[in-house]
Design an enzyme around this catalytic site. Structure first.
Site, short mmCIF file in Angstrom:
data_model
loop_
_atom_site.label_atom_id
_atom_site.label_comp_id
_atom_site.label_asym_id
_atom_site.label_seq_id
_atom_site.Cartn_x
_atom_site.Cartn_y
_atom_site.Cartn_z
N ARG A 177 0.82 -1.22 0.00
CA ARG A 177 0.00 0.00 0.00
C ARG A 177 0.85 1.27 0.00
O ARG A 177 0.41 2.30 -0.48
CB ARG A 177 -0.93 -0.02 1.21
CG ARG A 177 -2.03 -1.05 1.02
CD ARG A 177 -3.02 -1.00 2.14
NE ARG A 177 -3.08 -2.28 2.82
CZ ARG A 177 -3.69 -2.47 3.97
NH1 ARG A 177 -4.27 -1.48 4.58
NH2 ARG A 177 -3.70 -3.67 4.52
N CYS A 281 0.24 0.71 15.89
CA CYS A 281 0.08 -0.50 16.70
C CYS A 281 0.11 -0.15 18.18
O CYS A 281 -0.30 -0.94 19.01
CB CYS A 281 1.17 -1.49 16.37
SG CYS A 281 2.79 -0.81 16.63
P1 NAD Z 1 -1.44 -6.95 7.33
O1 NAD Z 1 -1.34 -8.09 8.26
O2 NAD Z 1 -2.63 -6.86 6.43
O3 NAD Z 1 -0.18 -6.94 6.34
C1 NAD Z 1 1.14 -7.08 6.81
C2 NAD Z 1 1.98 -7.72 5.72
O4 NAD Z 1 1.46 -9.03 5.43
C3 NAD Z 1 1.98 -6.94 4.41
O5 NAD Z 1 3.29 -6.93 3.88
C4 NAD Z 1 1.02 -7.73 3.53
O6 NAD Z 1 1.36 -7.67 2.16
C5 NAD Z 1 1.14 -9.15 4.05
N1 NAD Z 1 -0.11 -9.90 3.93
C6 NAD Z 1 -1.38 -9.40 4.03
N2 NAD Z 1 -2.28 -10.39 3.86
C7 NAD Z 1 -1.58 -11.54 3.67
C8 NAD Z 1 -1.96 -12.91 3.46
N3 NAD Z 1 -3.22 -13.28 3.42
N4 NAD Z 1 -0.97 -13.81 3.31
C9 NAD Z 1 0.32 -13.45 3.37
N5 NAD Z 1 0.73 -12.16 3.56
C10 NAD Z 1 -0.20 -11.23 3.72
O7 NAD Z 1 -1.28 -5.61 8.19
P2 NAD Z 1 -1.46 -4.10 7.73
O8 NAD Z 1 -2.91 -3.81 7.52
O9 NAD Z 1 -0.50 -3.76 6.65
O10 NAD Z 1 -0.95 -3.34 9.05
C11 NAD Z 1 -1.77 -3.10 10.15
C12 NAD Z 1 -1.64 -4.20 11.19
O11 NAD Z 1 -0.29 -4.32 11.62
C13 NAD Z 1 -2.43 -3.91 12.46
O12 NAD Z 1 -3.01 -5.12 12.89
C14 NAD Z 1 -1.37 -3.43 13.43
O13 NAD Z 1 -1.69 -3.59 14.80
C15 NAD Z 1 -0.23 -4.29 13.04
N6 NAD Z 1 1.03 -3.73 13.49
C16 NAD Z 1 1.63 -4.29 14.57
C17 NAD Z 1 2.81 -3.78 15.04
C18 NAD Z 1 3.49 -4.37 16.24
O14 NAD Z 1 4.58 -3.96 16.52
N7 NAD Z 1 2.92 -5.32 16.95
C19 NAD Z 1 3.41 -2.68 14.41
C20 NAD Z 1 2.78 -2.15 13.29
C21 NAD Z 1 1.59 -2.69 12.85
#
Ligand code: NAD
Length: 498
Positions: A177, A281
């Site tokens: 994104r 997060c």
């Molecule tokens: P997301 O889980 O949708 O995506 C994260 C990554 O996974 C991306 O690179 C994406 O391309 C990949 N991805 C997405 N769907 C997938 C699938 N079905 N199979 C394999 N890979 C896949 O997260 P997001 O919407 O980009 O980010 C927001 C989320 O991240 C929130 O839940 C937030 O709390 C979390 N977050 C956590 C922390 C932490 O430190 N714990 C930090 C930042 C963000």
């Protein structure tokens, strides 16, 4: 329309990719670019380049590795404004907030500049007659990072500086994104003197992620994102024998005790709930108002929420930008509707906000929802938007029990004037990162970042000393240099000291 390419072996490339995804400008709602989506063979190409680069980088001297980090750090400073604008254009957050994530990410590079100290081993002299023991740590090989959209530069910086400074090579799969910042980072590494192939960027979706999880030549995977994907990544990558650190989602509670300074708590809660449109997060998404604090707190929070200046990220007067996509806006606004349907009180309704001149943007205003109960969807789900839920509690015991019953355990904060309450809170909550009168307690780079429960799958927090441990494996060497004339008997019993 610009196509955002991969960065493999020191150069931008389309590799074999033909599929693309749109990259939006959330402030206008218009598409600003398209990003390539890698196929499995493109991941193979990047891993092969990283594997080749490891042959040399894995043995590069500590001085050389830290020199590259010092140079990279200077370039991050020099290009801060360019990076911040790029992040704002694709993520939507205000430029000053983007600067904040660059600074926090840069601190990890500063930690990595001191890798020579962080990697020091141990030495024990004369553990037995003429026998010494020493330990040291070596890099793993090719490591991969899979990162979320909400911190397009800081979260990858939690990973690759530590991985690279400890002698590994790296393949980053950033969020599709807001992919552009990662390509600029790759260029800065090249300018800093990092050899080709040590840092690679492969853009993509599930196809690229699955290729990483399955790849036999990747030794370790670092993941940050939502909990369901963190669980999936952990399960798949450990099944193929990799080390995995997988950080998931969050529902962060801030508890306000009756003895807290109300104005201080309200100002900090407002910024922590609505900054970056709640897409952090460590954002506060639940305020637990204890006892007498509740009515005055809700009234003051409502006043502040209505004052938040919502606008495009590149307008210096904006305090909060849009959310990342049209779908995210819909999800956030549905959460407010469902809260009302399930019996909560919508005190401030951010839905339907339009910003003049940016009518197509993905804006939604701050929402404040009172009288939330744990069974409601607005409490149970990670909304990841500018919605603050208020749960009322009778006592600190009830507040702690609420936090401990929640499946997430990323961050939490307590507002109080009582050291005794603070000490009890920090000892009893089942949460990894705790703030006392600090709403967003993100650890400094020389500590490690990570939550408990569903906020961290597996056992490895990220960056700092835990990062060094994650990206290296130990060796312990036991040595004896017998004098030529000395007769040394070899024992058939298990070796013990003498
Ligand atoms: P997301 O889980 O949708 O995506 C994260 C990554 O996974 C991306 O690179 C994406 O391309 C990949 N991805 C997405 N769907 C997938 C699938 N079905 N199979 C394999 N890979 C896949 O997260 P997001 O919407 O980009 O980010 C927001 C989320 O991240 C929130 O839940 C937030 O709390 C979390 N977050 C956590 C922390 C932490 O430190 N714990 C930090 C930042 C963000």
């Amino acid at each position: 329309m610009k196509t955002i390419e991969h960065w493999i072996n020191g150069a931008a490339t389309t590799a074999g990719s033909t599929r693309t995804a749109p990259v939006w400008n959330p402030a206008t709602g218009a598409q600003r670019a398209k990003v390539l989506l890698a196929e499995t063979s493109d991941v193979d190409t990047a891993v092969a380049a990283a594997g080749k680069a490891f042959e040399e980088w894995g043995s590069a001297s500590l001085s050389r590795r830290s020199r590259v980090m010092f140079a990279f750090r200077e370039l991050l400073v020099k290009h801060e404004t360019e990076l911040a604008k790029l992040i704002s254009a694709e993520h939507g957050k205000v430029v000053d907030d983007a600067r904040g994530e660059i600074v926090r990410g840069r601190e990890v590079v500063e930690y990595a500049c001191g890798i020579a100290d962080a990697l020091k081993g141990g030495y024990s002299d004369q553990v037995s007659r003429d026998v010494d023991v020493f330990s040291f740590r070596q890099p793993l090989g090719v490591c991969a990072g899979i990162t979320p959209f909400n911190f397009p530069i800081m979260v990858p910086l939690w990973m690759h500086p530590v991985a690279i400074a400890t002698g590994n090579t790296f393949v980053l799969k950033p969020s599709e994104r807001d992919p552009s910042a990662s390509n600029l980072v790759a260029e800065l590494y090249a300018e800093a003197g990092l050899p080709d192939g040590v840092f690679n960027v492969v853009h993509g979706d599930k196809v690229a992620v699955d290729a990483i999880l399955e790849h036999p030549d990747i030794a370790a995977v670092s993941f940050v994102g939502s909990t369901p994907i963190a669980k999936y990544v952990h399960e798949r990558a450990t099944a193929t024998g990799k080390r995995v650190q997988a950080l998931g989602g969050a529902k962060n509670h801030a508890v306000v005790l009756p003895d807290a300074d109300l104005e201080y708590a309200v100002n900090h809660l407002t910024a922590a709930a609505f900054g970056s449109a709640g897409q952090r997060c460590m954002a506060i998404s639940v305020a637990v108002a204890v006892g007498d604090a509740a009515d005055a707190l809700v009234a003051a929070l409502a006043r502040k929420a209505r004052e938040v200046k919502v606008g495009p990220g590149d307008d210096p007067s904006s305090e909060m930008g849009p959310v990342v996509t049209g779908a995210a806006k819909q999800r956030v606004e549905n959460a407010v509707v469902s809260a009302a349907e399930q019996g909560a009180t919508v005190v401030v309704d951010g839905r339907g906000l339009t910003v003049e001149g940016h009518e197509g943007g993905f804006f939604t205003g701050p929402s404040l929802v009172d009288n939330v109960r744990p069974a409601m969807d607005v409490y149970r789900e990670e909304i990841f938007g500018p919605v603050l839920a208020i749960v009322r509690a009778e006592s600190i015991d009830e507040a702690i029990a609420l936090i401990n019953d929640n499946p997430y355990g990323n961050g939490t904060a307590l507002f109080t004037a009582s050291g005794e309450a603070a000490r009890r809170f920090q000892r009893e909550v089942t949460v990894g990162m705790i703030g006392v009168n600090v709403p967003i307690p993100v650890p400094m780079s020389y500590y490690s970042f990570g939550g408990w429960k569903d906020s961290l799958i597996g056992d490895s927090p990220i960056h700092g000393p835990e990062g060094v441990r994650f990206y290296t494996r130990p060796k312990v060497v036991t040595t004896r240099w017998p004098q030529v004339a000395q007769s040394v008997e070899a024992a058939f019993t298990f070796p013990t000291s003498h």
